[in-house]
Design a protein around this motif. Sequence first.
Motif, PDB file in Angstrom:
ATOM      1  N   THR A 163       0.859  -1.191   0.000  1.00 41.15           N
ATOM      2  CA  THR A 163       0.000   0.000   0.000  1.00 41.15           C
ATOM      3  C   THR A 163       0.893   1.238   0.000  1.00 41.15           C
ATOM      4  O   THR A 163       1.939   1.264   0.659  1.00 41.15           O
ATOM      5  N   HIS A 164       0.488   2.273  -0.726  1.00 41.15           N
ATOM      6  CA  HIS A 164       1.403   3.388  -0.937  1.00 41.15           C
ATOM      7  C   HIS A 164       0.664   4.672  -1.292  1.00 41.15           C
ATOM      8  O   HIS A 164      -0.534   4.657  -1.617  1.00 41.15           O
ATOM      9  N   ILE A 165       1.419   5.758  -1.241  1.00 40.26           N
ATOM     10  CA  ILE A 165       0.981   7.069  -1.724  1.00 40.26           C
ATOM     11  C   ILE A 165       2.080   7.606  -2.638  1.00 40.26           C
ATOM     12  O   ILE A 165       3.252   7.655  -2.244  1.00 40.26           O
ATOM     13  N   ILE A 166       1.706   7.993  -3.855  1.00 42.15           N
ATOM     14  CA  ILE A 166       2.666   8.575  -4.794  1.00 42.15           C
ATOM     15  C   ILE A 166       2.605  10.097  -4.668  1.00 42.15           C
ATOM     16  O   ILE A 166       1.568  10.708  -4.933  1.00 42.15           O
ATOM     17  N   HIS A 167       3.699  10.675  -4.238  1.00 40.63           N
ATOM     18  CA  HIS A 167       3.754  12.133  -4.100  1.00 40.63           C
ATOM     19  C   HIS A 167       4.137  12.793  -5.417  1.00 40.63           C
ATOM     20  O   HIS A 167       3.627  13.867  -5.749  1.00 40.63           O
ATOM     21  N   LYS A 168       5.026  12.123  -6.150  1.00 47.30           N
ATOM     22  CA  LYS A 168       5.493  12.743  -7.398  1.00 47.30           C
ATOM     23  C   LYS A 168       6.051  11.681  -8.333  1.00 47.30           C
ATOM     24  O   LYS A 168       6.769  10.782  -7.911  1.00 47.30           O
ATOM     25  N   LEU A 169       5.679  11.801  -9.580  1.00 48.86           N
ATOM     26  CA  LEU A 169       6.328  11.060 -10.655  1.00 48.86           C
ATOM     27  C   LEU A 169       6.361  11.984 -11.855  1.00 48.86           C
ATOM     28  O   LEU A 169       5.322  12.285 -12.455  1.00 48.86           O
ATOM     29  N   ALA A 170       7.546  12.467 -12.187  1.00 49.38           N
ATOM     30  CA  ALA A 170       7.695  13.446 -13.262  1.00 49.38           C
ATOM     31  C   ALA A 170       8.863  13.053 -14.143  1.00 49.38           C
ATOM     32  O   ALA A 170       9.836  12.447 -13.690  1.00 49.38           O
ATOM     33  N   PHE A 171       8.754  13.437 -15.422  1.00 50.18           N
ATOM     34  CA  PHE A 171       9.783  13.129 -16.404  1.00 50.18           C
ATOM     35  C   PHE A 171      10.325  14.431 -16.993  1.00 50.18           C
ATOM     36  O   PHE A 171       9.573  15.366 -17.283  1.00 50.18           O
ATOM     37  N   GLY A 172      11.638  14.458 -17.195  1.00 48.87           N
ATOM     38  CA  GLY A 172      12.252  15.606 -17.838  1.00 48.87           C
ATOM     39  C   GLY A 172      12.396  16.803 -16.922  1.00 48.87           C
ATOM     40  O   GLY A 172      12.274  16.719 -15.694  1.00 48.87           O
ATOM     41  N   GLU A 173      12.630  17.957 -17.533  1.00 50.58           N
ATOM     42  CA  GLU A 173      12.855  19.198 -16.791  1.00 50.58           C
ATOM     43  C   GLU A 173      11.565  19.678 -16.143  1.00 50.58           C
ATOM     44  O   GLU A 173      10.478  19.545 -16.712  1.00 50.58           O
ATOM     45  N   LYS A 174      11.697  20.227 -14.955  1.00 47.66           N
ATOM     46  CA  LYS A 174      10.535  20.765 -14.261  1.00 47.66           C
ATOM     47  C   LYS A 174      10.021  21.979 -15.015  1.00 47.66           C
ATOM     48  O   LYS A 174      10.758  22.911 -15.309  1.00 47.66           O
ATOM     49  N   LEU A 175       8.743  21.957 -15.327  1.00 50.32           N
ATOM     50  CA  LEU A 175       8.145  23.019 -16.129  1.00 50.32           C
ATOM     51  C   LEU A 175       6.941  23.575 -15.397  1.00 50.32           C
ATOM     52  O   LEU A 175       5.911  22.923 -15.281  1.00 50.32           O
ATOM     53  N   GLN A 176       7.095  24.779 -14.867  1.00 50.82           N
ATOM     54  CA  GLN A 176       6.001  25.470 -14.180  1.00 50.82           C
ATOM     55  C   GLN A 176       5.795  26.821 -14.850  1.00 50.82           C
ATOM     56  O   GLN A 176       6.519  27.772 -14.593  1.00 50.82           O
ATOM     57  N   SER A 222      10.350  18.866 -21.467  1.00 50.84           N
ATOM     58  CA  SER A 222       9.727  18.115 -20.391  1.00 50.84           C
ATOM     59  C   SER A 222       8.862  17.026 -21.015  1.00 50.84           C
ATOM     60  O   SER A 222       8.854  16.837 -22.246  1.00 50.84           O
ATOM     61  N   TYR A 223       8.135  16.313 -20.163  1.00 46.38           N
ATOM     62  CA  TYR A 223       7.296  15.216 -20.641  1.00 46.38           C
ATOM     63  C   TYR A 223       6.010  15.181 -19.834  1.00 46.38           C
ATOM     64  O   TYR A 223       6.030  15.262 -18.608  1.00 46.38           O
ATOM     65  N   GLN A 224       4.906  15.069 -20.544  1.00 51.54           N
ATOM     66  CA  GLN A 224       3.627  14.792 -19.916  1.00 51.54           C
ATOM     67  C   GLN A 224       3.331  13.303 -20.076  1.00 51.54           C
ATOM     68  O   GLN A 224       3.980  12.618 -20.874  1.00 51.54           O
ATOM     69  N   TYR A 225       2.357  12.821 -19.343  1.00 48.49           N
ATOM     70  CA  TYR A 225       2.011  11.412 -19.517  1.00 48.49           C
ATOM     71  C   TYR A 225       0.570  11.157 -19.096  1.00 48.49           C
ATOM     72  O   TYR A 225       0.015  11.837 -18.236  1.00 48.49           O
ATOM     73  N   THR A 226      -0.005  10.193 -19.767  1.00 51.41           N
ATOM     74  CA  THR A 226      -1.316   9.677 -19.371  1.00 51.41           C
ATOM     75  C   THR A 226      -1.092   8.366 -18.630  1.00 51.41           C
ATOM     76  O   THR A 226      -0.055   7.712 -18.787  1.00 51.41           O
ATOM     77  N   VAL A 227      -2.056   7.974 -17.832  1.00 52.64           N
ATOM     78  CA  VAL A 227      -1.854   6.793 -16.991  1.00 52.64           C
ATOM     79  C   VAL A 227      -3.139   5.974 -16.895  1.00 52.64           C
ATOM     80  O   VAL A 227      -4.246   6.514 -16.867  1.00 52.64           O
ATOM     81  N   ALA A 228      -2.954   4.667 -16.898  1.00 48.93           N
ATOM     82  CA  ALA A 228      -4.016   3.717 -16.575  1.00 48.93           C
ATOM     83  C   ALA A 228      -3.434   2.732 -15.569  1.00 48.93           C
ATOM     84  O   ALA A 228      -2.230   2.474 -15.578  1.00 48.93           O
ATOM     85  N   ASN A 229      -4.247   2.219 -14.698  1.00 51.21           N
ATOM     86  CA  ASN A 229      -3.693   1.338 -13.662  1.00 51.21           C
ATOM     87  C   ASN A 229      -4.607   0.153 -13.406  1.00 51.21           C
ATOM     88  O   ASN A 229      -5.815   0.189 -13.672  1.00 51.21           O
TER      89      ASN A 229
END
Length: 306
Positions: A163-176, A222-229
């Motif tokens: 059991t877990h909590i994901i705080h962050k999963l990001a790819f590439g340079e931080k883009l804000q 940077s990179y965006q992503y879609t997710v299915a689980n």
Amino acid sequence: MSCHAYDSIFTVSCRSYAHPFKVLDIYRKVPKDLTQPTYSGAVVSILCCVFMLFLFLSELTGFIATEIVNELYVDDPDKSSGGKIDVSLNISLPNLNCDLVGLDIQDEMGRHEVGHIDNSMKIPLNHGFGCRFEGEFTINKVPGNFHVSTHSATAQPQSPDMTHIIHKLAFGEKLQVQHVQGAFNALGGADRLGSNPLASHDYILKIVPTVYEDLSGKQRFSYQYTVANKEYVAYSHTGRIIPAIWYRYDLSPITVKYTERRQPLYRFITTICAIIGGTFTVAGIIDSCIFTASEAWKKIQIGKMS
């Protein structure tokens, strides 16, 4: 010939050349004594100036501000990366000891790392019963996976709790960047504390390359992503349950590009001229209609009185 006569001839000559040139004047001047100020004209003039000021300020705000235009194309934008993508992972497992937590990486280029420890950190939680894993690593630009598991532990636990909590999963340079809403951290905040403790979790990611270009032409990748689980219970060949948290990824050939743009100066000047000219023209028509109607009404009233 006297100086006076010469001056007279010169003056007549200048006037003879000045008159044909004045014919080209399209802005003919009307003497002030031939104009008539009215209350309606004053009201229309004030409203006209207020309206023009409002439109001018609106256009000025739009000219100063930048707009972001997005486009799609097929290409690998970050060719200087050497075929690598930076990954940042931050996950908490409140019921699994840090000695058991490890990161494994594998892909279709033959890479297979068990217990990756470079640029990673484990922080004990719940008095040592839990663990928070923070890591930064690179993956190849080919389909593959990385997973958090107990595979690298020297002794496998009997019933590991994933059991877990994901705080962050990001790819590439931080883009804000303001006004850019994207799925750069789509799994951030994912809470699986209420799931089956012995279940494995599969996150299927579709990674989309993203480019941001500012006004100076500088690009950030940077990179965006879609997710299915999905969640399931996996058994080993010995019949034991060995759960893991899998991140299976593939890259999209489509690149999303965001470009900062500002309205060009010539367009701003053209718009301001259109605002001024159009407002004056419409205000003049309105004032003329009001004046004509008021004069006609006065004549009607005079006719009734006579």
